[in-house]
Design a protein around this motif. Sequence first.
Motif, PDB file in Angstrom:
ATOM      1  N   ASP A   1      42.877  29.955  40.447  1.00 31.77           N
ATOM      2  CA  ASP A   1      42.774  30.999  39.413  1.00 31.77           C
ATOM      3  C   ASP A   1      43.878  32.048  39.591  1.00 31.77           C
ATOM      4  O   ASP A   1      43.763  33.179  39.138  1.00 31.77           O
ATOM      5  CB  ASP A   1      41.379  31.642  39.399  1.00 31.77           C
ATOM      6  CG  ASP A   1      41.006  32.217  40.741  1.00 31.77           C
ATOM      7  OD1 ASP A   1      41.896  32.357  41.610  1.00 31.77           O
ATOM      8  OD2 ASP A   1      39.818  32.525  40.938  1.00 31.77           O
TER       9      ASP A   1
ATOM     10  N   GLU B   1      46.904  31.827  38.360  1.00 31.91           N
ATOM     11  CA  GLU B   1      47.947  31.720  37.349  1.00 31.91           C
ATOM     12  C   GLU B   1      47.503  32.304  36.014  1.00 31.91           C
ATOM     13  O   GLU B   1      46.310  32.445  35.751  1.00 31.91           O
ATOM     14  CB  GLU B   1      48.331  30.255  37.133  1.00 31.91           C
ATOM     15  CG  GLU B   1      49.018  29.636  38.326  1.00 31.91           C
ATOM     16  CD  GLU B   1      49.402  28.190  38.057  1.00 31.91           C
ATOM     17  OE1 GLU B   1      50.505  27.808  38.431  1.00 31.91           O
ATOM     18  OE2 GLU B   1      48.599  27.458  37.457  1.00 31.91           O
TER      19      GLU B   1
ATOM     20  N   HIS C   1      50.142  35.028  38.573  1.00 37.78           N
ATOM     21  CA  HIS C   1      49.788  36.357  38.062  1.00 37.78           C
ATOM     22  C   HIS C   1      50.841  37.412  38.398  1.00 37.78           C
ATOM     23  O   HIS C   1      51.165  38.264  37.587  1.00 37.78           O
ATOM     24  CB  HIS C   1      48.447  36.812  38.649  1.00 37.78           C
ATOM     25  CG  HIS C   1      47.272  36.243  37.914  1.00 37.78           C
ATOM     26  ND1 HIS C   1      46.024  36.162  38.471  1.00 37.78           N
ATOM     27  CD2 HIS C   1      47.150  35.739  36.670  1.00 37.78           C
ATOM     28  CE1 HIS C   1      45.185  35.633  37.598  1.00 37.78           C
ATOM     29  NE2 HIS C   1      45.845  35.355  36.509  1.00 37.78           N
TER      30      HIS C   1
ATOM     31  N   THR D   1      45.516  35.971  30.914  1.00 39.08           N
ATOM     32  CA  THR D   1      45.371  35.943  32.374  1.00 39.08           C
ATOM     33  C   THR D   1      44.003  35.407  32.798  1.00 39.08           C
ATOM     34  O   THR D   1      43.787  35.115  33.966  1.00 39.08           O
ATOM     35  CB  THR D   1      45.533  37.356  32.986  1.00 39.08           C
ATOM     36  OG1 THR D   1      44.587  38.209  32.363  1.00 39.08           O
ATOM     37  CG2 THR D   1      46.927  37.890  32.768  1.00 39.08           C
TER      38      THR D   1
ATOM     39  N   ILE E   1      42.568  32.654  32.735  1.00 44.12           N
ATOM     40  CA  ILE E   1      42.503  31.199  32.772  1.00 44.12           C
ATOM     41  C   ILE E   1      42.473  30.735  34.221  1.00 44.12           C
ATOM     42  O   ILE E   1      42.781  31.490  35.140  1.00 44.12           O
ATOM     43  CB  ILE E   1      43.712  30.545  32.077  1.00 44.12           C
ATOM     44  CG1 ILE E   1      45.035  31.036  32.699  1.00 44.12           C
ATOM     45  CG2 ILE E   1      43.707  30.825  30.587  1.00 44.12           C
ATOM     46  CD1 ILE E   1      45.892  29.952  33.244  1.00 44.12           C
TER      47      ILE E   1
ATOM     48  N   GLU F   1      38.722  31.145  32.838  1.00 38.70           N
ATOM     49  CA  GLU F   1      38.544  31.473  34.245  1.00 38.70           C
ATOM     50  C   GLU F   1      37.069  31.564  34.649  1.00 38.70           C
ATOM     51  O   GLU F   1      36.671  31.099  35.710  1.00 38.70           O
ATOM     52  CB  GLU F   1      39.259  32.791  34.557  1.00 38.70           C
ATOM     53  CG  GLU F   1      39.333  33.103  36.029  1.00 38.70           C
ATOM     54  CD  GLU F   1      40.372  34.170  36.349  1.00 38.70           C
ATOM     55  OE1 GLU F   1      40.770  34.933  35.436  1.00 38.70           O
ATOM     56  OE2 GLU F   1      40.783  34.239  37.509  1.00 38.70           O
TER      57      GLU F   1
HETATM   58 MG    MG Z   1      43.792  33.658  36.175  1.00 40.42          MG
END
Ligand code: MG
Length: 405
Positions: A259, A261, A311, A337, A339, A386
């Motif tokens: 998580d 990215e 991120h 973000t 995702i 996410e």
């Molecule tokens: Mg993320």
Amino acid sequence: MALVIQKFGGTAVGDPERIQAVAEHVSRTIRRGDQVVMVVSAMGKETDDLLRLASEVSSTHPGREMDMLITAGERKATALMCMALHDLDIPADSFTGSQAGFLTDTTHTNAKIIEVRPDRVREALDAGRVAVVGGSQGVSTDNDVTFLGRGGSDTTAVALAHALNADVCELYTDVTGVFTTDPRLVPSARKMNTISFDELLEMTATGCPKPAMRSVEYARTHRVKLHVRSAFTWQEGTWVTEEEPNMEQAIVSAITHDDSEAKMTINGVPDKPGVAAQVFRSLANQDINVDLIVQNVSDHGVTDISFTVPHDDVSHVEKILNQIAGELEAQGVSIDTEIARVSVVGAGMRTNPGVAAKMFEVLADEGINIAMISTSAIRISCVVQENRVEDAVKALHTAFNLSTT
Ligand code: MG
Ligand code: ASP
């Protein structure tokens, strides 16, 4: 007599008692008649502490000084480890990365190894001494101290194993090996006895935190035999080996998730030759590492291009994309973000159809929508929302029968 590289992560050497326990373990290996080269990380969370100190003192973080600072953590640990070994009557010498012969490029905070010339380590071994090498460090072609990046001690250990032609490289951590998925999410996750280099590389590329991906790549290229194991229980861990050509492969070996990215999209770009090249060249020139690229079907001569980035790079990438969007007269840039990526990995899927279909069915049954898909010969990844990724991991782990029986 075997030559064994033993690498100990931060928690393994986190306090004085841990350092003594590790020294005891090394002394047992020596008394068995083997030779040992140790690689140690900084104690506990010291690397994080040093990074925090740097940000409290300054906002500029010059690379050369950052590397002097961070490598001090590993240097401390090597000296303390040697003292603990001396107490057990095991002769031992500490070495910085530079002393151990690690020549690197000049990319501070994330240097790459150019060559390893472990002459002093070999001399120590020949004199019947344990060599204790500071992980994740070297000296650059400009003669400055360099840091190999987070998790770089694994790479130090693998590179030494290769340079010294060691029999095995043991990576000791706070888990007992490589698991079929993150055991914190799925308590029934199973420790694997063996895994192939290719599978472990796919796993570490898609969220499995240990060992560090670069070290697995290095081990695969140079065929360094790895044993990932616990510095707390000392039990047999996971062996990382070459795939036997006629070995019966598990169709799916592991489920990973990541998580860290975010998804970036450049919307409504003209669908003509050279556009993707221009977008990704601009990102590459700024050292942005992109992954999982998807281009939509063209509609009325325009298309969307999406990809994922860490991120930490989001605001940088946003600036670059906004500029390109202007140049290309694109419709705009969007960022998500929230995702995460879930992946299934298994060497057996090369020859077994239906893995993708099953993965998508399992996600559908959970009501989890797939935003992006990417595959390699032995991996399928889906980008999902996410807040559903844990459900996805659990459902896939069960559906592919990976739990302890
Ligand atoms: Mg993320
Ligand atoms: N101590 C460094 C880190 O935490 C290097 C390493 O342990 O691999 O990243």
